[in-house]
Design a protein around this motif. Structure first.
Motif, PDB file in Angstrom:
ATOM      1  N   TYR A  71      -1.137   7.506 -14.413  1.00 39.83           N
ATOM      2  CA  TYR A  71      -1.931   6.497 -13.666  1.00 39.83           C
ATOM      3  C   TYR A  71      -0.892   6.032 -12.741  1.00 39.83           C
ATOM      4  O   TYR A  71      -1.168   5.874 -11.537  1.00 39.83           O
ATOM      5  CB  TYR A  71      -2.253   5.441 -14.573  1.00 39.83           C
ATOM      6  CG  TYR A  71      -2.889   4.305 -14.041  1.00 39.83           C
ATOM      7  CD1 TYR A  71      -4.274   4.257 -14.179  1.00 39.83           C
ATOM      8  CD2 TYR A  71      -2.347   3.160 -13.272  1.00 39.83           C
ATOM      9  CE1 TYR A  71      -5.051   3.452 -13.344  1.00 39.83           C
ATOM     10  CE2 TYR A  71      -3.209   2.163 -12.593  1.00 39.83           C
ATOM     11  CZ  TYR A  71      -4.513   2.313 -12.846  1.00 39.83           C
ATOM     12  OH  TYR A  71      -5.292   1.410 -12.343  1.00 39.83           O
ATOM     13  N   TYR A  88       1.802   7.411 -11.036  1.00 37.21           N
ATOM     14  CA  TYR A  88       2.169   8.425 -10.220  1.00 37.21           C
ATOM     15  C   TYR A  88       0.896   8.410  -9.267  1.00 37.21           C
ATOM     16  O   TYR A  88       0.851   8.634  -8.054  1.00 37.21           O
ATOM     17  CB  TYR A  88       2.151   9.684 -10.732  1.00 37.21           C
ATOM     18  CG  TYR A  88       2.519  10.875  -9.720  1.00 37.21           C
ATOM     19  CD1 TYR A  88       3.653  10.992  -9.179  1.00 37.21           C
ATOM     20  CD2 TYR A  88       1.369  11.620  -9.403  1.00 37.21           C
ATOM     21  CE1 TYR A  88       3.717  12.020  -8.073  1.00 37.21           C
ATOM     22  CE2 TYR A  88       1.367  12.574  -8.207  1.00 37.21           C
ATOM     23  CZ  TYR A  88       2.742  12.830  -7.557  1.00 37.21           C
ATOM     24  OH  TYR A  88       2.951  13.727  -6.801  1.00 37.21           O
ATOM     25  N   ASP A  89      -0.409   8.712  -9.774  1.00 38.54           N
ATOM     26  CA  ASP A  89      -1.627   8.821  -8.931  1.00 38.54           C
ATOM     27  C   ASP A  89      -1.879   7.630  -8.228  1.00 38.54           C
ATOM     28  O   ASP A  89      -2.028   7.627  -6.845  1.00 38.54           O
ATOM     29  CB  ASP A  89      -2.757   9.001  -9.833  1.00 38.54           C
ATOM     30  CG  ASP A  89      -2.894  10.352 -10.497  1.00 38.54           C
ATOM     31  OD1 ASP A  89      -2.059  11.114 -10.326  1.00 38.54           O
ATOM     32  OD2 ASP A  89      -3.794  10.648 -11.324  1.00 38.54           O
ATOM     33  N   TYR A  90      -1.633   6.281  -8.561  1.00 42.07           N
ATOM     34  CA  TYR A  90      -1.931   5.503  -7.887  1.00 42.07           C
ATOM     35  C   TYR A  90      -0.699   4.934  -6.876  1.00 42.07           C
ATOM     36  O   TYR A  90      -1.193   4.538  -5.588  1.00 42.07           O
ATOM     37  CB  TYR A  90      -2.176   4.152  -8.614  1.00 42.07           C
ATOM     38  CG  TYR A  90      -3.684   3.888  -8.945  1.00 42.07           C
ATOM     39  CD1 TYR A  90      -4.806   3.416  -7.892  1.00 42.07           C
ATOM     40  CD2 TYR A  90      -4.326   4.443  -9.813  1.00 42.07           C
ATOM     41  CE1 TYR A  90      -6.076   3.541  -8.159  1.00 42.07           C
ATOM     42  CE2 TYR A  90      -5.427   4.655 -10.146  1.00 42.07           C
ATOM     43  CZ  TYR A  90      -6.484   3.843  -9.235  1.00 42.07           C
ATOM     44  OH  TYR A  90      -7.825   4.374  -9.348  1.00 42.07           O
ATOM     45  N   PHE A 114       1.089   7.283  -5.328  1.00 36.86           N
ATOM     46  CA  PHE A 114       0.997   8.361  -4.310  1.00 36.86           C
ATOM     47  C   PHE A 114      -0.071   8.947  -3.901  1.00 36.86           C
ATOM     48  O   PHE A 114      -0.242   9.279  -2.566  1.00 36.86           O
ATOM     49  CB  PHE A 114       2.028   9.426  -4.653  1.00 36.86           C
ATOM     50  CG  PHE A 114       3.668   9.076  -5.152  1.00 36.86           C
ATOM     51  CD1 PHE A 114       4.335   8.606  -4.095  1.00 36.86           C
ATOM     52  CD2 PHE A 114       3.817   9.004  -6.445  1.00 36.86           C
ATOM     53  CE1 PHE A 114       5.548   8.173  -4.128  1.00 36.86           C
ATOM     54  CE2 PHE A 114       5.054   8.242  -6.807  1.00 36.86           C
ATOM     55  CZ  PHE A 114       5.901   8.130  -5.403  1.00 36.86           C
ATOM     56  N   GLN A 115      -1.073   9.147  -4.697  1.00 36.82           N
ATOM     57  CA  GLN A 115      -2.524   9.685  -4.308  1.00 36.82           C
ATOM     58  C   GLN A 115      -3.320   8.548  -3.585  1.00 36.82           C
ATOM     59  O   GLN A 115      -3.947   8.852  -2.614  1.00 36.82           O
ATOM     60  CB  GLN A 115      -3.107  10.364  -5.517  1.00 36.82           C
ATOM     61  CG  GLN A 115      -2.471  11.552  -5.790  1.00 36.82           C
ATOM     62  CD  GLN A 115      -3.552  12.481  -6.729  1.00 36.82           C
ATOM     63  OE1 GLN A 115      -4.345  11.828  -7.199  1.00 36.82           O
ATOM     64  NE2 GLN A 115      -2.976  13.818  -7.270  1.00 36.82           N
ATOM     65  N   ALA A 116      -3.549   7.520  -4.432  1.00 37.68           N
ATOM     66  CA  ALA A 116      -4.050   6.420  -3.682  1.00 37.68           C
ATOM     67  C   ALA A 116      -3.403   5.495  -2.642  1.00 37.68           C
ATOM     68  O   ALA A 116      -4.009   4.602  -2.255  1.00 37.68           O
ATOM     69  CB  ALA A 116      -4.669   5.666  -4.916  1.00 37.68           C
ATOM     70  N   GLN A 117      -1.941   5.910  -2.652  1.00 36.39           N
ATOM     71  CA  GLN A 117      -1.281   5.162  -1.633  1.00 36.39           C
ATOM     72  C   GLN A 117      -1.386   3.551  -1.867  1.00 36.39           C
ATOM     73  O   GLN A 117      -1.361   2.923  -0.868  1.00 36.39           O
ATOM     74  CB  GLN A 117      -1.767   5.509  -0.045  1.00 36.39           C
ATOM     75  CG  GLN A 117      -1.752   6.674   0.032  1.00 36.39           C
ATOM     76  CD  GLN A 117      -2.351   7.248   1.677  1.00 36.39           C
ATOM     77  OE1 GLN A 117      -2.676   6.651   2.258  1.00 36.39           O
ATOM     78  NE2 GLN A 117      -1.930   8.338   1.937  1.00 36.39           N
ATOM     79  N   ASN A 118      -1.378   3.341  -3.258  1.00 35.77           N
ATOM     80  CA  ASN A 118      -1.252   1.819  -3.605  1.00 35.77           C
ATOM     81  C   ASN A 118      -0.133   1.430  -4.368  1.00 35.77           C
ATOM     82  O   ASN A 118      -0.249   1.578  -5.685  1.00 35.77           O
ATOM     83  CB  ASN A 118      -2.623   1.545  -4.392  1.00 35.77           C
ATOM     84  CG  ASN A 118      -2.695   0.033  -4.435  1.00 35.77           C
ATOM     85  OD1 ASN A 118      -1.848  -0.624  -4.325  1.00 35.77           O
ATOM     86  ND2 ASN A 118      -3.960  -0.344  -4.553  1.00 35.77           N
ATOM     87  N   LYS A 127       0.739  -1.177  -0.034  1.00 30.14           N
ATOM     88  CA  LYS A 127       0.010  -0.049  -0.242  1.00 30.14           C
ATOM     89  C   LYS A 127       0.853   1.291  -0.054  1.00 30.14           C
ATOM     90  O   LYS A 127       1.467   1.571  -1.126  1.00 30.14           O
ATOM     91  CB  LYS A 127      -0.907  -0.073   1.349  1.00 30.14           C
ATOM     92  CG  LYS A 127      -2.084  -0.990   1.084  1.00 30.14           C
ATOM     93  CD  LYS A 127      -3.112  -0.646   0.052  1.00 30.14           C
ATOM     94  CE  LYS A 127      -4.223  -1.647  -0.065  1.00 30.14           C
ATOM     95  NZ  LYS A 127      -4.966  -1.148  -0.868  1.00 30.14           N
ATOM     96  N   LEU A 128       1.149   1.973   1.073  1.00 30.71           N
ATOM     97  CA  LEU A 128       1.544   2.968   1.208  1.00 30.71           C
ATOM     98  C   LEU A 128       3.153   2.847   1.080  1.00 30.71           C
ATOM     99  O   LEU A 128       4.040   3.467   0.489  1.00 30.71           O
ATOM    100  CB  LEU A 128       1.169   4.139   2.474  1.00 30.71           C
ATOM    101  CG  LEU A 128       2.146   5.410   2.528  1.00 30.71           C
ATOM    102  CD1 LEU A 128       1.747   6.294   1.508  1.00 30.71           C
ATOM    103  CD2 LEU A 128       1.805   5.834   3.914  1.00 30.71           C
TER     104      LEU A 128
END
Lengths: 300, 409
Positions: free
Chosen positions: A257, A259-261, A263-267, A50-51
């Motif tokens: 995609y 980057y977003d997943y 760092f933003q989605a912490q996945n 996850k993170l």
């Protein structure tokens, strides 16, 4: 190993020792950072990190989820459209500009500077500039409407179907200058005598370009191709600056995609899976090409 | 001579940081709009008054941009003194891996357990019985902000709830007014949808879908109604070409748009523009339907630092944040509700009072940030931003929503 050190012959390993030692830092960087990082990413793409990364393996779960996500599919399609068109147009426009520039025109330096100038700007600046240019209220549409053509509509950045072309325009504006310069250098490398010979034979100019000059410029084309292609795959900042993926998901690209997943989605797992797919795509294209280009030559 | 001057300059620039006696504490946050910045200034003022120094680390571009930067600084070994996160699960893993500081001592000294209301706020700060964050404010998403001027121009009465607003849509459009303002960033579409779930669908439905993650309910007819409502919202929002939430709020402020569904932080923008609730604009908590607000909000988390002085300053900051005086000053500017029930908000305007009354009456639900993970939230954002910007059918969207809830954690 012992066999290869035949008596009387210099040790292969010790030859050019200085240069080999000088290469060690770069080799380590390549091995540890590039290769090591890549392998690590691929391995962790099979985990449910996850993170923070953690080694709980879940098989192909992340990949199944990835290919079921409509946003990923849209990203791939966008990259394909952008990639193909960007490759074609930047080569075409770049070459034509270079060919025109090669006609011993006046103020060549000035023109070259003008065309190359956008390349000095980062993608973020380019993106912001074009966001304003293509803004329906302040940009092109607004200007044309204020001239009296009230029904004129040109707002690619706010129309999901064509938003990727709005990004393509900005990408071409930024990138063609460099292509032009490379091509120009290639054209200057062609011997004057070849032109003279072609003229004596009465071959029209366009034919000389296509059948003689371009084949001779093959190395330049390959360099350019590699430069453009690597620019396409890492397309990210331009999109972020211009549309941040919008409207909706219409201008998403794979790198975003990832980057977003991550760092933003912490996945991290999902992000790694997506970046592994990007690597795989690049490998599928580059490996056969590299084999033909560099592997084939030895046998000739 | 020039070299000597240059050396002197260098020496001064090196010595400068040591000249200040107060402890500098860098605080990162994403409060950058007009109302937000004014509120942060209050926090900084209160902290500076304790003899320390607030080093502002504002990161523009909303939480989606700011959080990755904050997280990578903390995990990368360059932690700031304190950082904002939304209450709930965003910092969960950072705490679990021991990167954040335990504030239990400060909390006990300040009797946080007694003063912080609702208790769910402190509960989201608590992991394994220890408190890791200082809540700053309560924010709720379920607000419909309306421009009285726009409705006057369109010749219809100002709606009293979401249904009336939808009915007034065509009249607004006719008058050349954008009915619903919606910024292009994915979190806004997502928040709008969740507001519809709880306000139109009811608290029960909301809890079943987001708390219990019941896929059957998510596939059911009640949820289908929400998607229908979202479809109406999507029609009304068509044509609002703005990105940031405060740009969308500005459309309502200037009467260019009829309304906006946005959290109560939008209040700060009206405040700063000197608009009056009731005459210039109207606010409808719970979209005028279900009088329940979700109590999410912002909290400050404190990374574990090695510097003893800075650690002390962290304690001071945590106490300052919860302090009643700071709470009033901050929340009035921010337009949010204080985290404690024992402060006097006589100077609050009508909208805030409405919100405080609803929360005092117990019309509260837990926010989605606390209920579902950042991962699921992001997937929901992807779905909603696609839904609101393309024409995918209500049925398809619901189908994807169901599979998302099935896999949610």
């Amino acid at each position: 190993m012992a066999k290869s050190v035949a008596p009387g012959r210099p040790n292969q390993f010790l030859r050019n020792l200085n240069s080999k030692i000088a290469c060690i830092p770069m080799m380590l960087t390549a091995l540890v950072i590039f290769l090591g990082g890549t392998v690590w990413t691929v391995i962790y793409s099979f985990t449910n990190s996850k993170l923070l990364p953690r080694a709980t393996f879940v098989g192909f779960d992340q990949y199944e989820r990835l290919w079921a996500a409509s946003r990923w599919i849209i990203s791939i399609q966008n990259l394909a459209i952008y990639g193909v068109l960007c490759l074609i147009f930047s080569l075409l426009i770049g070459f034509v500009l270079a060919a025109l520039m090669d006609q011993k025109i006046r103020f060549e330096n000035t023109f070259r500077t003008i065309f190359l100038y956008p390349f000095a700007l980062s993608f973020i600046v380019t993106g912001l500039v074009w966001q304003w240019v293509l803004n329906p209220e302040y940009g092109v549409q607004g200007v044309v409407r204020s001239l009296g053509w009230e029904s004129f509509t040109f707002d690619p950045l706010y129309t999901p179907e064509i938003v990727i072309y709005g990004i393509l325009i900005a990408g071409l504006w930024q990138g063609t200058g460099l292509v032009m310069c490379l091509m120009l250098a290639g054209l200057r490398g062609i011997d004057e005598d070849i032109w003279k010979a072609a003229r004596v034979d009465g071959i029209p100019m366009w034919k000389t370009y296509i059948f003689i000059v371009i084949p001779m410029m093959r190395p330049v084309f390959i360099t350019t191709l590699v430069l453009i292609a690597s620019g396409i795959v890492k397309l990210y900042d331009l999109v972020v600056a211009q549309t941040s993926g919008g409207p909706g998901n219409a201008s998403e690209v794979p790198a975003k995609y990832v980057y977003d997943y991550m760092f933003q989605a912490q996945n991290l797992g999902q992000g790694f899976a997506a970046s592994t797919m990007m690597l795989l795509t690049v490998a599928i294209i580059v490996v056969p090409w590299a084999y033909l280009e560099f592997g084939g030559r030895k046998r000739v | 001579m020039r070299i000597r001057a240059f050396t002197a300059f260098l020496a001064v620039s090196v010595a400068m940081p040591f000249a200040a006696h107060a402890t500098d504490l860098e605080v990162t946050h994403w409060w950058t709009s007009g109302g937000e910045a004014a509120a942060v200034a209050e926090l900084a003022k209160a902290f500076d008054a304790t003899g320390n120094h607030w080093v502002d680390g504002a990161i523009a571009g909303s939480g989606g941009t700011a959080r990755p930067i904050m997280i990578s600084r903390i995990t990368g070994g360059d932690p700031m003194g304190a950082t904002q996160f939304n209450h709930g699960r965003q910092a969960e893993e950072l705490v679990q891996s021991g990167l954040m500081r335990d504030l239990t001592d400060v909390a006990e000294k300040g009797k946080w357990k007694d003063v912080i209301k609702p208790q769910s706020l402190l509960a989201s700060c608590t992991i394994n019985g220890k408190i890791y964050c200082a809540p700053v404010n309560i924010h709720s998403w379920q607000w419909l902000w309306l421009s009285n001027e726009a409705f006057k121009k369109a010749g219809v009465e100002v709606p009293k709830n979401w249904n009336e607003f939808v009915a007034a849509g065509p009249a607004l459009k006719k008058a050349g007014i954008q009915p619903l303002a919606l910024g292009g960033q994915p979190w806004q579409a997502n928040g709008l949808f969740d507001a519809l779930v709880i306000s139109v669908g009811g608290t029960d439905l909301y809890n079943k879908v987001y708390k219990d993650k019941d896929a059957k309910v998510a596939a059911g007819p009640d949820m289908a109604k929400i998607f229908e409502a979202a479809d109406q919202a999507r029609q009304l929002a068509k044509g609002s070409n703005v990105q940031d939430w405060n740009q969308a709020t500005n459309l309502v402020l200037t009467g260019k748009a009829g309304g906006q569904i946005m959290g109560d932080w939008a209040q700060g923008e009206f405040q700063i523009a000197n608009k009056k609730a009731g005459t210039d604009y109207t606010c409808l908590p719970g979209l005028g339907l279900n009088q329940t607000l979700t109590t999410g909000g912002d909290a400050f988390y404190f990374p574990l630092l090695k510097d003893a002085e800075k650690s002390k300053a962290q304690e001071v900051l945590a106490a300052t944040i919860v302090d009643p005086k700071t709470q009033v000053a901050f929340n009035l500017k921010k337009g949010s509700v204080p985290i404690r029930g024992d402060v006097d908000l006589a100077t609050a305007n009508d909208c805030m009072k409405k919100g405080i009354a609803i929360i005092a009456k117990g019309g509260v639900a837990t926010s989605t940030d606390q209920l579902i993970s950042a991962d699921t939230q992001k997937q929901k954002e992807d779905l909603m931003s696609e839904f609101f910007n393309t024409s995918i059918s209500v049925k398809d969207a619901q189908k994807r929503f169901v599979s998302l809830i099935e896999a949610a954690d």
